[in-house]
Design a protein around this motif. Structure first.
Motif, PDB file in Angstrom:
ATOM      1  N   LEU A   1      38.684 -32.851  -3.455  1.00  0.00           N
ATOM      2  CA  LEU A   1      37.529 -32.058  -3.032  1.00  0.00           C
ATOM      3  C   LEU A   1      37.834 -30.566  -3.171  1.00  0.00           C
ATOM      4  O   LEU A   1      38.644 -30.004  -2.425  1.00  0.00           O
ATOM      5  N   ALA A   2      37.200 -29.944  -4.135  1.00  0.00           N
ATOM      6  CA  ALA A   2      37.371 -28.501  -4.332  1.00  0.00           C
ATOM      7  C   ALA A   2      36.921 -27.757  -3.085  1.00  0.00           C
ATOM      8  O   ALA A   2      35.883 -28.066  -2.498  1.00  0.00           O
ATOM      9  N   GLN A   3      37.704 -26.781  -2.670  1.00  0.00           N
ATOM     10  CA  GLN A   3      37.398 -26.040  -1.452  1.00  0.00           C
ATOM     11  C   GLN A   3      36.038 -25.357  -1.539  1.00  0.00           C
ATOM     12  O   GLN A   3      35.257 -25.402  -0.590  1.00  0.00           O
ATOM     13  N   ALA A   4      35.737 -24.745  -2.681  1.00  0.00           N
ATOM     14  CA  ALA A   4      34.462 -24.049  -2.828  1.00  0.00           C
ATOM     15  C   ALA A   4      33.288 -25.018  -2.723  1.00  0.00           C
ATOM     16  O   ALA A   4      32.248 -24.698  -2.135  1.00  0.00           O
ATOM     17  N   LEU A   5      33.440 -26.217  -3.294  1.00  0.00           N
ATOM     18  CA  LEU A   5      32.353 -27.196  -3.234  1.00  0.00           C
ATOM     19  C   LEU A   5      32.197 -27.753  -1.829  1.00  0.00           C
ATOM     20  O   LEU A   5      31.074 -27.961  -1.357  1.00  0.00           O
ATOM     21  N   GLY A   6      33.304 -28.014  -1.146  1.00  0.00           N
ATOM     22  CA  GLY A   6      33.240 -28.554   0.202  1.00  0.00           C
ATOM     23  C   GLY A   6      32.552 -27.612   1.171  1.00  0.00           C
ATOM     24  O   GLY A   6      31.753 -28.025   2.016  1.00  0.00           O
ATOM     25  N   GLU A   7      32.852 -26.336   1.030  1.00  0.00           N
ATOM     26  CA  GLU A   7      32.284 -25.356   1.948  1.00  0.00           C
ATOM     27  C   GLU A   7      30.913 -24.847   1.500  1.00  0.00           C
ATOM     28  O   GLU A   7      30.085 -24.482   2.340  1.00  0.00           O
ATOM     29  N   GLY A   8      30.666 -24.843   0.178  1.00  0.00           N
ATOM     30  CA  GLY A   8      29.474 -24.151  -0.272  1.00  0.00           C
ATOM     31  C   GLY A   8      28.423 -24.953  -1.002  1.00  0.00           C
ATOM     32  O   GLY A   8      27.318 -24.453  -1.229  1.00  0.00           O
ATOM     33  N   LYS A   9      28.713 -26.232  -1.384  1.00  0.00           N
ATOM     34  CA  LYS A   9      27.738 -26.943  -2.216  1.00  0.00           C
ATOM     35  C   LYS A   9      27.470 -28.385  -1.803  1.00  0.00           C
ATOM     36  O   LYS A   9      26.358 -28.878  -1.956  1.00  0.00           O
ATOM     37  N   ASP A  10      28.484 -29.090  -1.334  1.00  0.00           N
ATOM     38  CA  ASP A  10      28.358 -30.539  -1.174  1.00  0.00           C
ATOM     39  C   ASP A  10      27.527 -30.971   0.025  1.00  0.00           C
ATOM     40  O   ASP A  10      27.032 -32.091   0.062  1.00  0.00           O
ATOM     41  N   GLY A  11      27.402 -30.149   1.045  1.00  0.00           N
ATOM     42  CA  GLY A  11      26.499 -30.447   2.146  1.00  0.00           C
ATOM     43  C   GLY A  11      26.851 -31.691   2.938  1.00  0.00           C
ATOM     44  O   GLY A  11      26.006 -32.575   3.126  1.00  0.00           O
ATOM     45  N   PHE A  12      28.097 -31.774   3.419  1.00  0.00           N
ATOM     46  CA  PHE A  12      28.497 -32.914   4.257  1.00  0.00           C
ATOM     47  C   PHE A  12      27.961 -32.679   5.673  1.00  0.00           C
ATOM     48  O   PHE A  12      28.589 -31.985   6.479  1.00  0.00           O
ATOM     49  N   VAL A  13      26.817 -33.273   5.964  1.00  0.00           N
ATOM     50  CA  VAL A  13      26.077 -32.910   7.176  1.00  0.00           C
ATOM     51  C   VAL A  13      26.759 -33.354   8.465  1.00  0.00           C
ATOM     52  O   VAL A  13      26.477 -32.815   9.528  1.00  0.00           O
ATOM     53  N   ARG A  14      27.654 -34.331   8.379  1.00  0.00           N
ATOM     54  CA  ARG A  14      28.328 -34.800   9.597  1.00  0.00           C
ATOM     55  C   ARG A  14      29.762 -34.277   9.704  1.00  0.00           C
ATOM     56  O   ARG A  14      30.499 -34.671  10.604  1.00  0.00           O
ATOM     57  N   CYS A  15      30.146 -33.426   8.785  1.00  0.00           N
ATOM     58  CA  CYS A  15      31.497 -32.857   8.814  1.00  0.00           C
ATOM     59  C   CYS A  15      31.423 -31.412   9.299  1.00  0.00           C
ATOM     60  O   CYS A  15      30.812 -30.562   8.642  1.00  0.00           O
ATOM     61  N   PRO A  16      32.057 -31.102  10.430  1.00  0.00           N
ATOM     62  CA  PRO A  16      32.040 -29.713  10.919  1.00  0.00           C
ATOM     63  C   PRO A  16      32.720 -28.782   9.920  1.00  0.00           C
ATOM     64  O   PRO A  16      33.719 -29.140   9.303  1.00  0.00           O
ATOM     65  N   MET A  17      32.184 -27.579   9.771  1.00  0.00           N
ATOM     66  CA  MET A  17      32.779 -26.626   8.848  1.00  0.00           C
ATOM     67  C   MET A  17      34.226 -26.314   9.226  1.00  0.00           C
ATOM     68  O   MET A  17      35.058 -26.048   8.359  1.00  0.00           O
ATOM     69  N   GLU A  18      34.525 -26.369  10.505  1.00  0.00           N
ATOM     70  CA  GLU A  18      35.894 -26.089  10.949  1.00  0.00           C
ATOM     71  C   GLU A  18      36.886 -27.093  10.362  1.00  0.00           C
ATOM     72  O   GLU A  18      38.041 -26.762  10.099  1.00  0.00           O
ATOM     73  N   ALA A  19      36.418 -28.334  10.151  1.00  0.00           N
ATOM     74  CA  ALA A  19      37.309 -29.351   9.591  1.00  0.00           C
ATOM     75  C   ALA A  19      37.667 -29.052   8.145  1.00  0.00           C
ATOM     76  O   ALA A  19      38.671 -29.551   7.628  1.00  0.00           O
ATOM     77  N   LEU A  20      36.847 -28.225   7.470  1.00  0.00           N
ATOM     78  CA  LEU A  20      37.077 -27.879   6.075  1.00  0.00           C
ATOM     79  C   LEU A  20      37.856 -26.581   5.906  1.00  0.00           C
ATOM     80  O   LEU A  20      38.082 -26.133   4.775  1.00  0.00           O
ATOM     81  N   ASN A  21      38.280 -25.982   6.999  1.00  0.00           N
ATOM     82  CA  ASN A  21      39.044 -24.746   6.952  1.00  0.00           C
ATOM     83  C   ASN A  21      40.290 -24.920   6.077  1.00  0.00           C
ATOM     84  O   ASN A  21      41.147 -25.755   6.357  1.00  0.00           O
ATOM     85  N   TRP A  22      40.386 -24.136   5.015  1.00  0.00           N
ATOM     86  CA  TRP A  22      41.478 -24.302   4.053  1.00  0.00           C
ATOM     87  C   TRP A  22      42.856 -24.091   4.668  1.00  0.00           C
ATOM     88  O   TRP A  22      43.833 -24.715   4.261  1.00  0.00           O
TER      89      TRP A  22
END
Length: 431
Positions: free
Chosen positions: A148-169
């Motif tokens: 999962l590319a970091q830019a896509l995870g945070e900016g494009k993929d729209g994982f509605v049940r995943c908190p943004m904090e969980a994607l913190n690089w």
């Protein structure tokens, strides 16, 4: 509630100090040609020469954020040189072999666990053995993973049940490295890598891997504000186990048209057995409605692989093809690979009772359009060249959790595939 990780006995370290963050390692990029990125070419990077022997010590990669350390200075200097290096011509393809201090994997694994001590543990997965391996024929462990590319995870993929904090690089990169360090593969095939130069290449080099990276010609990551450059396919292999004979970067075609999808193909020689084989990593076009397009891409990849194999001096060189095919087993591209004249089979079919079915899922996510549970990732291998000794089991629905992937306890929307292979003994080699 998930159980909390056990805290290791190591002193707490800077949570963002594993490697240079994207904010300090390279300038951010807007939508532009990947060839203009510092240190990046369409299909490769230059080499640094032979690796110098070093002694194992506390991870220099984890000391990068601690100013004043001599290891930090060397690490910064080495990385700065690779990022400022002039781009190669598009036709040149080299692997990156950074002169970095070697890191003890166990030490780095413990430090990952320390950083992640407040997160729930990753799903526990066991290896399912399919046959006993011979001692004189050491196994080759292969990992396939769309991280999962970091830019896509945070900016494009729209994982509605995943908190943004969980994607913190700053923490997610530790989860990715923890997965790799847990299984210690000899060969690692990754897709959606957009932190190759500032994270994976230097850290994996310090763990004893040589690597090659090919970015997508027009990566969707470049559409995301604050991106870290284009994503692409990356291949890592153990310098101790294998000798690189050749590496090629392919741009896949469909109906005679060049596409945005790429592949990295390396020809390696096993240092233990002397056997030569090829390994390829790719990522085909995503989304429904593109089934015919993926089929054409797969046909083109098979054709190019056949050409590469035909140039080998040895006969019947076996092959691994790992990738996110974005295709269910019902699609044409899957059937093309299964019925290919190259004699390929899918390693994870050995998990099924009849030996002919894929897992129920390799990705499970929830987006605004709804929940998606799909089998898209595969480890293909030559039936005439390799035997499947073991495969890593898939986590259960309960282990994945109601919010699906990615999550606090798993860094990607795709699950890693890990397989143990051994060479099939040829009669003339037994004499």
């Amino acid at each position: 509630m998930y159980p909390v990780r056990r805290c290791s006995s190591l002193i707490q370290r800077d949570l963002a100090a594993l490697c240079l963050s994207s904010r300090t390692s390279a300038p951010k990029h807007t939508k532009l040609c990947p060839l203009s990125l510092p240190g990046v070419t369409r299909c490769g990077v230059s080499t640094n020469g032979p690796r110098q022997p070093t002694t194992s010590r506390l991870s220099p990669s984890l000391q990068v954020g601690q100013m004043g350390s001599s290891s930090s200075v060397r690490f910064f200097s080495s990385l700065a040189q690779s990022l400022s290096r002039a781009p190669l011509e598009p036709t040149q393809t080299h692997t990156e072999e950074c002169e970095s201090e070697q890191v003890d994997p166990e030490t780095l694994l413990r430090e990952c666990e320390e950083v992640l001590r407040t997160r729930p543990p990753r799903p526990h997965r066991d290896f399912v053995r399919t046959r006993a391996s011979a001692k004189h024929n050491p196994q080759i462990r292969v990992m396939q993973w769309n991280i999962l590319a970091q830019a896509l995870g945070e900016g494009k993929d729209g994982f509605v049940r995943c908190p943004m904090e969980a994607l913190n690089w700053a923490e997610r990169k530790y989860l990715i490295l923890e997965e790799i360090l847990t299984y210690r593969p000899d060969i690692v095939c990754l897709q959606e890598v957009d932190h190759y130069y500032d994270t994976f290449q230097p850290v994996m080099s310090s763990l004893g891997y040589q690597s090659s990276f090919c970015p997508k010609p027009c990566s969707p990551c470049l559409d995301v504000c604050g991106n870290n450059g284009p994503d692409g396919c990356a291949l890592f292999f153990s310098r101790e186990r294998f000798r690189l004979l050749d590496v090629q970067h392919l741009r896949l075609s469909a109906v005679a048209l060049k596409t945005n999808q790429v592949a990295v193909v390396a020809t390696l020689q096993c240092q233990v057995t002397g056997r030569v084989f090829c390994v390829a990593v790719t990522h085909l076009k995503a989304r429904s409605g593109w089934e015919t397009f993926r089929g054409a891409q797969g046909a083109n990849l098979l054709q190019q692989l056949k050409g590469i194999l035909s140039m080998q001096q040895e006969e019947a060189v076996p092959l691994f093809v790992c990738g996110d095919f974005n295709a269910e087993p019902s699609e044409e591209v899957y059937r093309r690979f299964l019925n290919s004249p190259l004699g390929l089979d899918s390693a994870y079919r050995t998990l099924s009772a009849d030996g002919s079915s894929e897992p129920s899922y390799t990705t499970w996510k929830i987006r605004p359009s709804g929940e998606s549970q799909s089998t898209l990732d595969y480890v293909w291998y030559s039936r005439h060249g390799f035997s499947v000794d073991a495969v890593l089991s898939m986590p259960s629905e309960e282990q994945i959790g109601p919010d699906r992937l990615p999550s606090y306890h798993y860094p990607s929307d795709h699950l890693s595939l890990v397989c143990d292979f051994s060479f099939i003994q040829e009669p003339h080699r037994l004499m």
